[in-house]
Design an enzyme around this catalytic site. Structure first.
Site, PDB file in Angstrom:
ATOM      1  N   ARG A  76      28.141  52.049  47.383  1.00  0.00           N
ATOM      2  CA  ARG A  76      28.010  50.626  47.059  1.00  0.00           C
ATOM      3  C   ARG A  76      29.049  49.746  47.741  1.00  0.00           C
ATOM      4  NH1 ARG A  76      26.736  50.759  40.504  1.00  0.00           N
ATOM      5  NH2 ARG A  76      24.816  52.010  40.641  1.00  0.00           N
ATOM      6  N   LYS A 113      24.532  78.476  51.990  1.00  0.00           N
ATOM      7  CA  LYS A 113      25.716  79.105  52.587  1.00  0.00           C
ATOM      8  C   LYS A 113      25.329  80.331  53.414  1.00  0.00           C
ATOM      9  CE  LYS A 113      28.681  77.384  48.883  1.00  0.00           C
ATOM     10  NZ  LYS A 113      29.601  77.702  47.767  1.00  0.00           N
ATOM     11  N   GLU A 170      27.392  72.308  38.079  1.00  0.00           N
ATOM     12  CA  GLU A 170      26.873  70.972  38.330  1.00  0.00           C
ATOM     13  C   GLU A 170      26.469  70.364  36.987  1.00  0.00           C
ATOM     14  OE1 GLU A 170      26.741  69.368  41.187  1.00  0.00           O
ATOM     15  OE2 GLU A 170      27.583  71.049  42.320  1.00  0.00           O
ATOM     16  N   GLY A 227      36.297  74.067  43.341  1.00  0.00           N
ATOM     17  CA  GLY A 227      37.306  73.145  42.838  1.00  0.00           C
ATOM     18  C   GLY A 227      37.663  72.096  43.876  1.00  0.00           C
ATOM     19  N   ILE A 272      35.857  65.177  45.551  1.00  0.00           N
ATOM     20  CA  ILE A 272      36.476  65.820  46.718  1.00  0.00           C
ATOM     21  C   ILE A 272      37.128  64.782  47.630  1.00  0.00           C
ATOM     22  CG2 ILE A 272      36.002  67.148  48.815  1.00  0.00           C
ATOM     23  CD1 ILE A 272      33.794  68.587  47.211  1.00  0.00           C
ATOM     24  N   ALA A 298      34.758  76.678  50.187  1.00  0.00           N
ATOM     25  CA  ALA A 298      35.858  75.716  50.040  1.00  0.00           C
ATOM     26  C   ALA A 298      36.886  75.900  51.143  1.00  0.00           C
ATOM     27  CB  ALA A 298      36.475  75.831  48.652  1.00  0.00           C
ATOM     28  N   LEU A 310      38.642  78.639  52.022  1.00  0.00           N
ATOM     29  CA  LEU A 310      38.844  79.958  52.625  1.00  0.00           C
ATOM     30  C   LEU A 310      38.349  79.964  54.076  1.00  0.00           C
ATOM     31  CD1 LEU A 310      37.792  82.361  49.715  1.00  0.00           C
ATOM     32  CD2 LEU A 310      40.059  81.472  50.292  1.00  0.00           C
ATOM     33  N   ASP A 368      22.128  76.750  46.412  1.00  0.00           N
ATOM     34  CA  ASP A 368      23.403  76.456  47.071  1.00  0.00           C
ATOM     35  C   ASP A 368      23.923  77.690  47.812  1.00  0.00           C
ATOM     36  OD1 ASP A 368      25.709  74.541  47.396  1.00  0.00           O
ATOM     37  OD2 ASP A 368      26.752  76.207  46.430  1.00  0.00           O
ATOM     38  N   THR A 388      30.309  63.802  51.063  1.00  0.00           N
ATOM     39  CA  THR A 388      29.150  63.705  50.187  1.00  0.00           C
ATOM     40  C   THR A 388      28.344  64.998  50.271  1.00  0.00           C
ATOM     41  OG1 THR A 388      27.559  62.874  51.824  1.00  0.00           O
ATOM     42  CG2 THR A 388      29.049  61.263  50.811  1.00  0.00           C
TER      43      THR A 388
END
Length: 921
Positions: free
Chosen positions: A605, A781, A766, A898, A573, A710, A712, A777, A654
């Site tokens: 890192r 939401k 995933e 996506g 992303i 995402a 929307l 998940d 993240t």
């Protein structure tokens, strides 16, 4: 006068050093002698006839005084010389070259070339001493009066510097003439320094006489080189022409009438096309050598311009002109094309490196423009200071606010005198500032409340203790009686001045200024603005000064909205977002005046940092080449504070709860936060409530549109409904793109396990599909939407129907899970068939039941004509049932998974932030 107590036995040393009436300075039109003077107890008055030392005993004593003075012999014209009228007007071009400009033989050649190439009919060139020479001359005086024997070798070093320069510049005859004069001057200076050495003290007139030799030598050198290049040139010792009167500490006032008379006389004997004049030095009406003090050479040029009614005065420096702000503090400061006299005066008063305010006064009398130019960059047009300025930027666009520049003064303290007994009492302000005057303090700025309840003013921090003590003593009775409540001082302050002549006729300048400061989370302690509105002055904390300067400069001079962006997590992303920023940056800057600068990118890192903005066309390669070890705090400090942009946003791409735990701290520090990371909003309720409360009471923004579906607009729609007074009854939707894909493709011909494997192969799940099938998940939401609707629920309050068979939840690997999943296909097949037989489909949904204060995540059946049954691919859908939209809930549908659409949702939040910060909508 030069005076010091000496014993009679010391006089032998003086007598040995100086014989009676020994000439010590013999130069064209200037004479000075040393002669024995009477020794007496009282310090004698200044002699007006030369430099003399007189010896004589008034009475027996063990202590005596030496008295001496320096005078300049004013040239008298031979009666046989016909007086020539001095032409005045625009045919004269004045140039002033500072010490850096004549710091070496090569630079003197360059100056001579500039002068010769100037096609003005007549030219007058004012020069400073060679670079560092004035400091060296002051050091000579310091060493001599400190009785440091090294003053002689230091003087020899000064002479050697000029000798070497002369050898490099001059031919034989000119070289011989210059060296002869130089040698005479050095002999004179050694004698004078010896007198200072013996006395242990140097008066101002002696110091001025010694220091002024640097200008004498540089003027002679330049005049020789101009003549060598074919110019008709003479050099002028301005002590013969400029007459000034002392006007207090470190100030002088020009005597224009007497100076004009002397200039006429000088020109009658020295007719030429080009005059090279010494800067910095002048004479008093008593013909005592003096200097023009700070920035004296600029002042000399301005006075000469006024005396000659010149067409222009050009000040040559080592910068391209006057900047809109200190470029050492604001890297994107721009060179101003023009400034008015008043604007230049205001900026210089408040510390801008423009000109000393007094330099502007002589040229203002005759509307003579001053041009600041860079001798090392002749292609730069410089800055013109004139009667009217033009409000244009470098690209010719008019400045909406007519603000020309910003300047700061540091190391100040703010004193506040406050009390109800001040109101309506005449003379209070007089008493306050009388006490300040008595301790010799300088008031930089004054602000008074219209209620007369308080007066505050700024003074240098070094003077604040004396001022506070004087005020407390002056108002002790009023303080004890309670008529005054306090005399408070606030140290560690700075002043920020916003300057522009046309601010008075432009509405909204103050609003724009304070809006910029507010959005940079900067507190203003005091404000002052004159009725002419040439400047708006604010007092603020010293630690905020540079950030404030960057904030206001950014608001008025950069794109309308400039934001520093820090990207945390350049994964799928984050990398996609960076590509979108790269592709759209130029369009946003051109069309919407939005300038997004990515100042840092950090992974777990390595991180990549930039002072001015990362080149997004090759950030991956640069991070590999120049990336440094990642450190989140160092990263945030850099993005927040190491550049010129006042508004900062951290974009967390993240899914890390550790990164999310820093949001509260970042918001407290004035950093905006945008994220698709669900961990903060679905974590412990108390932390979420603190985060939201902080956002509401500060000027920082926290946007998280992409946390639900995402790109929307679910969150903004929810907030819009609530802000307009609607009441949420129910929110229901398919919030997982992965599970939407699975159930949109779970049909009679395909087993459930096969659809899951296809979804994984297509990249929808995933790495371990159980993370999607478990429903956690979706539950996050649901809790985000529930809390956004006003429900105070914990994640544990949401019942979740997991689609992972109980026996497979403890299997170690995703691969093993997929191998065993077909064993449980029959259960899902039966559920699908039951739904089909009823004319329904299966959909995995999240529901917020606001009426009953609960939420749920479950596999649910919907009629085939229901909007939820009409989805395809990985689309998400959401329905809001509210008091207003009860019978026909508004529906939002579209891609819910996506990298492209999620990054797009984050990008949309960035643009929403820009709009809140002032970008045009």
């Amino acid at each position: 006068s030069l005076s010091s107590a000496i014993s009679p036995s010391s006089y032998a040393a003086i007598a040995a050093a100086y014989s009676a009436r020994t000439p010590i300075f013999n130069k064209k039109k200037t004479a000075a002698v040393l002669s024995p003077l009477s020794l007496f107890h009282q310090s004698p008055s200044l002699s007006k006839t030369g430099i003399f030392l007189h010896r004589g005993r008034k009475e027996s004593s063990s202590k005596f005084y030496i008295a001496a003075s320096v005078t300049t012999a004013v040239p008298s014209l031979d009666d046989s010389v016909e007086k020539v009228h001095l032409p005045r007007g625009a045919m004269w071009s004045i140039h002033k070259f500072g010490g850096t400009c004549v710091g070496s033989s090569e630079r003197i050649r360059n100056v001579a070339e500039i002068v010769v190439e100037d096609d003005s009919e007549r030219k007058l060139v004012v020069v400073s001493a060679m670079s560092k020479v004035t400091d060296m001359m002051y050091d000579l005086i310091y060493k001599a009066q400190s009785r440091d024997d090294s003053y002689e070798s230091a003087l020899d070093a000064v002479m050697e510097k000029h000798k070497l320069t002369a050898f490099d510049l001059l031919d034989e005859d000119d070289l011989a003439r210059f060296l002869t004069r130089l040698q005479h001057d050095v002999i004179t200076l050694k004698a004078m320094l010896r007198a200072i050495y013996i006395a242990g003290h140097a008066t101002e007139s002696f110091s001025d006489f010694v220091v002024g030799h640097g200008e004498l030598w540089s003027a002679q050198l330049l005049s020789f080189v101009i003549r060598k290049n074919g110019g008709d040139c003479n050099w002028m010792d301005t002590r013969d022409v400029l007459v000034v009167n002392p006007a207090g500490s470190n100030q002088v006032d020009p005597d224009y009438l007497e100076s004009e008379k002397r200039l006429e006389k000088w020109f009658s004997s020295n007719q030429c096309q080009t005059i090279v004049a010494t800067g910095f030095i002048a004479s008093t009406p008593q013909n005592i050598p003096t200097t023009l003090k700070r920035d004296g050479s600029d002042f000399s040029a301005a006075i000469m311009g006024a005396l000659l009614r010149a067409g222009q005065v050009t000040i040559w420096t080592d910068v391209n002109g006057v900047y809109s702000a200190d470029p050492r503090k604001v890297s994107e400061a721009v060179v101003l094309k023009t400034l008015s006299y008043q604007e230049a005066w205001e900026m210089s008063y408040f510390g801008a490196n423009v000109l000393h305010p007094r330099t502007i006064n002589p040229v203002m009398r005759y509307d003579i423009p001053i041009v600041i130019r860079n001798i090392f960059n002749l292609s730069a047009p410089g800055t013109m200071i004139c009667r009217e300025s033009v409000g244009e930027t470098e690209d010719g666009l008019k400045l909406e606010s007519h603000v020309k520049g910003f300047a700061t003064i540091d190391n100040l303290a703010l004193i506040n005198v406050e009390g109800t007994g001040m109101a309506g009492v005449p003379g209070t302000a007089t008493a306050i500032f009388g006490a300040v005057k008595d301790v010799g303090a300088n008031v930089i700025m004054i602000s008074q409340a219209s209620s007369e309840h308080s007066i505050c003013f700024a003074v240098p921090e070094s003077e604040v203790k004396a001022v506070a003590k004087a005020l407390e003593a002056r108002f002790r009775q009023a303080l004890d009686a309670g008529r005054l409540s306090q005399v408070a001082n606030n140290p560690n302050c700075s002043i920020l001045a916003t300057v522009g002549q046309k601010m008075a006729s432009t509405p909204g300048v103050s609003a724009t200024l304070f809006n910029a400061l507010a959005k940079a989370n900067i507190n203003v302690r005091a404000i002052a603005q004159g009725c002419t509105e040439y400047n708006i002055t604010v007092v603020l904390s010293r630690e905020d000064c540079v950030r404030a300067l960057k904030a206001v400069h950014s608001r008025f001079y950069l794109s309308r909205t400039t934001i520093a962006v820090g990207i945390v997590g350049p994964g799928l992303i984050g990398a996609t977002l960076l590509d979108q920023l790269r592709d759209q940056a130029a369009i946003l800057k051109e069309n919407s005046k939005i300038d997004l600068r990515v100042m840092g990118i950090t992974g777990s890192r390595t991180m990549l940092l930039s002072e001015t903005g990362i080149d997004l066309s090759r950030w991956r390669e640069v991070q590999k080449e120049k990336g440094q070890t990642a450190g989140l705090e160092k990263f945030v400090q850099h993005v927040r504070g190491n550049h010129f942009i006042p508004s900062t946003v951290i974009v967390d791409c993240t899914a890390d709860s550790e990164v999310a735990s820093h949001y509260h701290d970042w918001l407290c520090r004035g950093i905006h936060v945008i994220t698709p990371n669900k961990k903060a909003n679905s974590g412990p309720l108390d932390q979420y409530l603190k985060l939201r409360a902080l956002q509401r009471r500060s000027y920082t923004h926290y946007f998280y549109e992409a946390t639900v579906v995402a790109g929307l607009p679910i969150i903004t729609t929810l907030q819009g409904l609530l802000e307009t007074g609607d009441k949420i009854l129910r929110i229901e939707g398919i919030f997982s793109g992965t599970l939407s894909y699975i159930f949109n493709n779970f049909k009679s011909t395909t087993p459930f396990s096969e659809v899951v494997s296809e979804a994984k192969a297509a990249g929808y799940t995933e790495p371990d599909p159980r993370d999607d099938l478990a429903g956690t998940d979706v539950a996050r939401k649901v809790i985000i939407l529930a809390r956004g609707s006003g429900l105070k629920l914990e994640l544990s309050d949401i019942p979740v129907q997991s689609l992972v068979p109980e026996p497979l939840r403890g299997i170690a690997s995703a691969e093993e899970f997929l191998l065993q999943l077909p064993q449980f296909d029959s259960d899902m097949t039966r559920k699908r068939e039951d739904a089909e037989n009823a004319g329904e489909v299966l959909r995995y949904v999240g529901v917020v039941d606001a009426v009953n204060q609960k939420g749920v995540v479950e596999l649910k059946r919907y009629k085939k004509e229901h909007p939820f049954a009409q989805l395809s691919g990985s689309d998400n859908i959401n329905a809001f049932t509210t008091e207003r939209y009860n019978k026909q809930p508004p529906i939002i549908r579209g891609p819910g998974a996506g990298a492209e659409v999620t990054a797009g949702g984050v990008f949309s939040d960035i643009l929403r932030l820009a709009s809140y910060l002032g970008a045009p909508s």
